[in-house]
Design an enzyme around this catalytic site. Structure first.
Site, short mmCIF file in Angstrom:
data_model
loop_
_atom_site.label_atom_id
_atom_site.label_comp_id
_atom_site.label_asym_id
_atom_site.label_seq_id
_atom_site.Cartn_x
_atom_site.Cartn_y
_atom_site.Cartn_z
N GLU A 1 2.86 -9.69 -19.40
CA GLU A 1 1.45 -9.87 -19.09
C GLU A 1 0.88 -8.53 -18.61
O GLU A 1 1.52 -7.87 -17.81
CB GLU A 1 1.25 -10.92 -17.98
N GLY B 1 4.08 -8.32 -8.20
CA GLY B 1 4.85 -9.07 -7.20
C GLY B 1 5.84 -9.99 -7.90
O GLY B 1 7.01 -10.04 -7.55
N ALA B 2 5.35 -10.70 -8.90
CA ALA B 2 6.19 -11.63 -9.65
C ALA B 2 5.46 -12.00 -10.94
O ALA B 2 4.28 -11.70 -11.09
CB ALA B 2 6.46 -12.89 -8.82
N MET B 3 6.18 -12.65 -11.85
CA MET B 3 5.56 -13.02 -13.13
C MET B 3 6.03 -14.40 -13.54
O MET B 3 7.22 -14.69 -13.60
CB MET B 3 5.95 -11.97 -14.19
N GLU B 4 5.03 -15.23 -13.89
CA GLU B 4 5.26 -16.66 -14.11
C GLU B 4 5.80 -17.02 -15.49
O GLU B 4 5.38 -18.03 -16.06
CB GLU B 4 3.96 -17.42 -13.86
N GLU C 1 3.98 -18.76 -8.18
CA GLU C 1 4.52 -18.68 -9.54
C GLU C 1 4.86 -20.05 -10.08
O GLU C 1 4.66 -20.34 -11.27
CB GLU C 1 5.76 -17.77 -9.57
N HIS D 1 1.95 -21.89 -11.40
CA HIS D 1 1.56 -21.40 -12.73
C HIS D 1 2.24 -22.15 -13.87
O HIS D 1 1.79 -22.09 -15.00
CB HIS D 1 1.97 -19.94 -12.88
ZN LIG Z 1 -0.41 -15.46 -10.60
#
Ligand SMILES: [Zn+2]
Length: 865
Positions: free
Chosen positions: A141, A276-279, A313, A316
């Protein structure tokens, strides 16, 4: 140059992918990969070429076949600037279902996007020197799946993905779905790992990770097994995340009324990670600090971060993964909802954390950005990939979540949830627009949602509601106008539909009213003379309130009777009005005296933030006097709390102690508190637990602020050998908290010399730019090393994050230099980001020029020693 046509960034819809079978073979020594994909596509009208996305790939072979018929060989040409591949064929391809086969190669880059490499060090089992290890991970993303495999890399081209990874036998491979087969490849030391087909989803959600990974034992949530993956030796830091993850998964299944859309859920900690993070559906990736934590040794703030990100996450998986925005202009649908749901879940998990109250700080940050002339609507036009990346900001997340919370409170939580359920079930496995959400909420609540919400979503900015009492004393007059920090005389008046919650004290009682203010001015009739009034009671509204002088006086007198959130809004709105030049600085500083007895952490965040702002705009010779003011305001609260918590003390109070001690010792430069902090810090090194875990990060920051060479050397070493991601971060950012120029220049070097991960370097640089002791040197350094920073930092996001620091270069000379630098180099940061940074800087400089003399007089009068 003419503006490019919109379709320069949008693929034609004549050919649509249905299912990808992708086989990738990464080489973790040469940092390359070889790939082959077979894509089932529907051709909708006769074409002689197929256009799809590809970047930094070489396509070696192109074939296409109709049914079981003849196979045609095609040619590929890549357009690097447009990040597209054009496949041409010798014959016209007729409508129908075809199978497109491509062979390609690419690179495992080090820019933390696409298919990239991440490194970490391990000490071999028998001891000895640390060895550097490599793993490969993905971050797609917004628009980087195209760096891993040629694809229709737009969220609306949803398809099924079946991935096979060919990797060394000793490594683990993880992707979105469970493994369906794992076969050794004869004559090699490699194996082919094939994963189950995914649900129909967008390219940006595909993920794969390859390396020497370890996982926790799976925990079942309903039918879903959940695991946490780390590099070797870190699974003992996964317990806390596992707890919030299992809670959130069950919570969301219940709230959404739909089962989790995947077959398993893996959460992976990646040592190098830009966001931070990815879903990614079923394979959520995190930076280590957002997933791994030693719960017994971490501060409340550090634990809250992990809980927030994990819940976000997982939210999401439905909002974003199962139902996806049709294009990047609608990214707020994903992010605002995930942020809103994250609050809901964490609040349900740990009510004592009062997550909706602490959310006020996030709302305030969004109000601050959205008060600029250069703000943008939550939903905003996006063309180029760079603009899509710039959408991941406070307006998308925090303003978006704030207006959803406002709407939820206005409609009632049950009706709101009903609308959300309807929206998700109607659009699952597909894409949706904002209007679809309004429709579903409207159908569930029978309320005219678009009329209420459009002003909040499709227009930038927000209102300030002014409250006064009319001559009859029985009427409260509310009027609205846009709040801006820098007035724009020519702007036409704008109106919002504002859900207003009122609490009004009249003789003999309290009246509670809720209304929708849609006119420029409205009068609320009350049963008796108004004694006091609280507008935006409960604090859910995304607007500011300005009280007429007598109302403000009466409300301030009632301060101890107000809820923390209402005290928060009172001081936060007062500070914003001061920065905007609507309230005299003197009045604000007098008001802060009333807050000496304050007990709420969020309220203190506003107060301390405002003192830090003043610290950035005052000339250096005045600093000592401002420090005295800070000590004057904070000392009673610091004395009340002391250095050690009561046994039964809650986490919020522990974190408040840390915030106050840190502020009085750094912003207040209090020598006694510094000495005490040093002692306690030393004690905590000798005996773990000597200092409260929430206090420890503050102690480290104080030791840096008051320290010099020896402390710096020690902190560098502790950063290198940290046991947990949190410990590493504390020491890393402490390196920007020293005050000596020569020491700070060593920290500056670390942003580019390889000692600090590139995932952290932009934030470290930003910290230096915002330090009053480092900012001039940091700015000079940034200018001198711009090309290096651009080349090394994570693609797209790195420079943008660092540049936020320029908002603190608050002198007229620095501002002029900053503007000149960006203009002469034609630098853009995507979307309206640079414009916003420059305006924030200008607001600070205007404030400095306007309030400088007042501040000097105020400080001289009251704090002369
Ligand atoms: Zn998000």
């Amino acid at each position: 140059m003419a503006r490019p046509a919109a379709d320069a960034f949008r693929l034609p819809k004549t050919v649509v992918p249905d299912r990808y079978e992708i086989r990738l073979e990464p080489d973790l020594e040469r940092f390359t990969f070889a790939g082959e994909e077979s894509v089932s596509v529907t051709i909708r009208e006769p074409v002689t070429e197929i256009v799809l996305n590809g970047a930094e790939l070489e396509i070696h072979q192109v074939f296409i076949q109709y049914g079981q018929g003849v196979t045609l060989k095609g040619e590929a040409t890549l357009d690097a600037a447009a990040e597209r591949a054009r496949l041409t064929f010798p014959e016209t391809l007729t409508p129908g279902v075809w199978r497109l086969t491509l062979q390609f190669t690419g690179i495992l880059n080090d820019r933390l996007h696409g298919f990239y490499r991440s490194t970490y060090k391990t000490v071999p089992d028998g001891g000895g020197d640390a060895q550097e290890k490599v793993l490969a991970a993905t971050q797609f993303e917004a628009t980087d799946a195209r760096r891993a495999f040629p694809c229709w890399d737009e969220p609306a081209f949803k398809a099924v993905f079946q991935v096979t990874l060919v990797v060394p036998e000793r490594l683990q491979a993880v992707s979105n779905t469970p493994i369906v087969s794992e076969r050794a490849i004869a004559g090699t030391s490699r194996k082919a790992v094939t994963f189950a087909a995914t649900i129909k989803m967008s390219t940006y959600l595909v993920a794969f990770v390859v390396g020497e990974l370890e996982a926790t034992e799976p925990v079942r949530v309903g039918k879903t097994p959940l695991r946490i993956w780390t590099v070797p030796g870190k699974t003992h830091l996964a317990r806390f995340a596992e707890e919030i993850a299992t809670f959130s998964l069950a919570f969301f299944e219940q709230y959404y009324g739909l089962p989790y859309p995947g077959e398993k859920l893996d959460l992976l900690a990646i040592p190098d990670f830009a966001a931070g993070a990815m879903e990614n559906l079923g394979a959520i990736t995190f930076r280590e600090t957002a997933l791994l934590v030693d719960a017994g040794a971490a501060s409340h703030a550090e634990l809250e971060r992990v809980a927030d990100v994990v819940a976000h996450e997982i939210a999401h998986m439905w909002f974003g993964d199962l139902v996806t925005m049709a294009w990047w202009n609608g990214i707020w649908l994903n992010e605002a909802f995930a942020t809103f749901m994250e609050m809901l879940a964490v609040d349900a998990w740990k009510p004592a954390w009062e997550r909706w109250v602490t959310f006020a700080v996030s709302r305030a940050a969004a109000l601050s950005l959205d008060g600029l002339q250069s703000t943008r609507p939550i939903e905003f036009e996006v063309q180029a990939p760079k603009d899509a990346d710039a959408m991941f900001d406070l307006l998308t997340y925090e303003k978006g979540a704030s207006v959803l919370r406002m709407l939820e409170q206005y409609l009632g939580p049950e009706s709101f949830r009903e609308g959300v359920r309807r929206y998700l079930s109607e659009h699952q496995y597909a894409n949706a627009e904002t209007t679809d959400l309004w429709q579903a909420l409207g159908a569930a609540t029978k309320k005219p949602i678009p009329q209420i919400m459009d002003g909040w979503i499709f227009r930038g900015g927000y209102p300030m509601v002014t409250a006064s009492v009319d001559e009859s004393r029985r009427g409260l007059v509310l009027s609205q106008s846009r709040f801006v920090y820098l007035a724009d005389g020519g702007a036409p008046p704008e109106l919002w539909q504002i859900p207003v919650a009122l609490r009004v004290g009249v003789r003999g009682g309290v009246v509670i009213r809720s209304l929708l203010l849609s006119e420029a001015e409205a009068r609320v009739e009350l049963p008796g003379p108004v004694e006091w009034a609280l507008v935006n009671a409960g604090g859910y509204g995304f607007y500011r309130v300005r009280y007429a002088a007598d109302l403000l006086r009466k409300l301030t007198r009632r301060l101890p009777h107000l809820a923390p959130i209402d005290r928060f809004n009172l001081i936060n709105d007062a500070w914003a009005a001061t920065v905007a030049g609507l309230t005299p600085l003197r009045d604000y500083l007098d008001l802060t005296v009333q807050f000496r007895g304050e007990t709420d952490r969020n309220v203190w965040t506003v107060l301390i933030g405002s003192f830090a702002y003043l610290n950035r705009v005052i000339p250096a010779p005045l600093r000592a006097k401002l420090e005295a003011l800070v000590r004057d305001r904070l000392a009673p609260a610091v004395e009340r709390l002391g250095f050690s918590p009561e046994p039964e003390e809650g986490e919020l109070s522990r974190q408040l102690r840390a915030d106050l001690v840190r502020a009085i010792a750094t912003l207040g430069n209090d020598p006694e508190i510094q000495a005490e902090a040093r002692k306690l810090y030393k004690g905590s090194l000798e005996e773990a637990g000597a200092a409260d875990p929430s206090l420890l990060p503050a102690l480290i920051a104080i030791v840096a602020h008051a320290g010099g060479d020896p402390e710096y050397a020690e902190f560098v070493e502790r950063f290198r050998t940290a046991r947990t991601p949190q410990e590493e971060q504390r020491y890393l950012y402490a390196l920007a908290g020293f005050r000596q120029t020569d020491v700070l220049s060593r920290t500056l070097e670390k942003t580019i010399n390889g000692e600090v991960r590139t995932q952290d370097a932009p934030f470290l640089a930003r910290s230096l730019l915002t330090s009053v002791y480092a900012r001039e040197a940091a700015w000079t350094f940034v200018k001198a090393n711009w090309e290096t920073l651009e080349r090394q930092f994570p693609a797209k996001s790195g420079i943008r994050r660092m540049c936020e620091g320029i908002t603190a270069l608050a002198t007229p000379e620095l501002e002029a230099d900053v503007r000149e630098f960006f203009a002469s180099r034609n630098i853009t940061l995507g979307g309206k980001t640079l414009e916003q940074y420059l305006e924030q800087l200008h607001v600070a400089v205007v404030f400095r020029e306007r309030e400088g003399p007042t501040l000097e007089t105020y400080l001289a009068r009251r704090f002369l020693r």
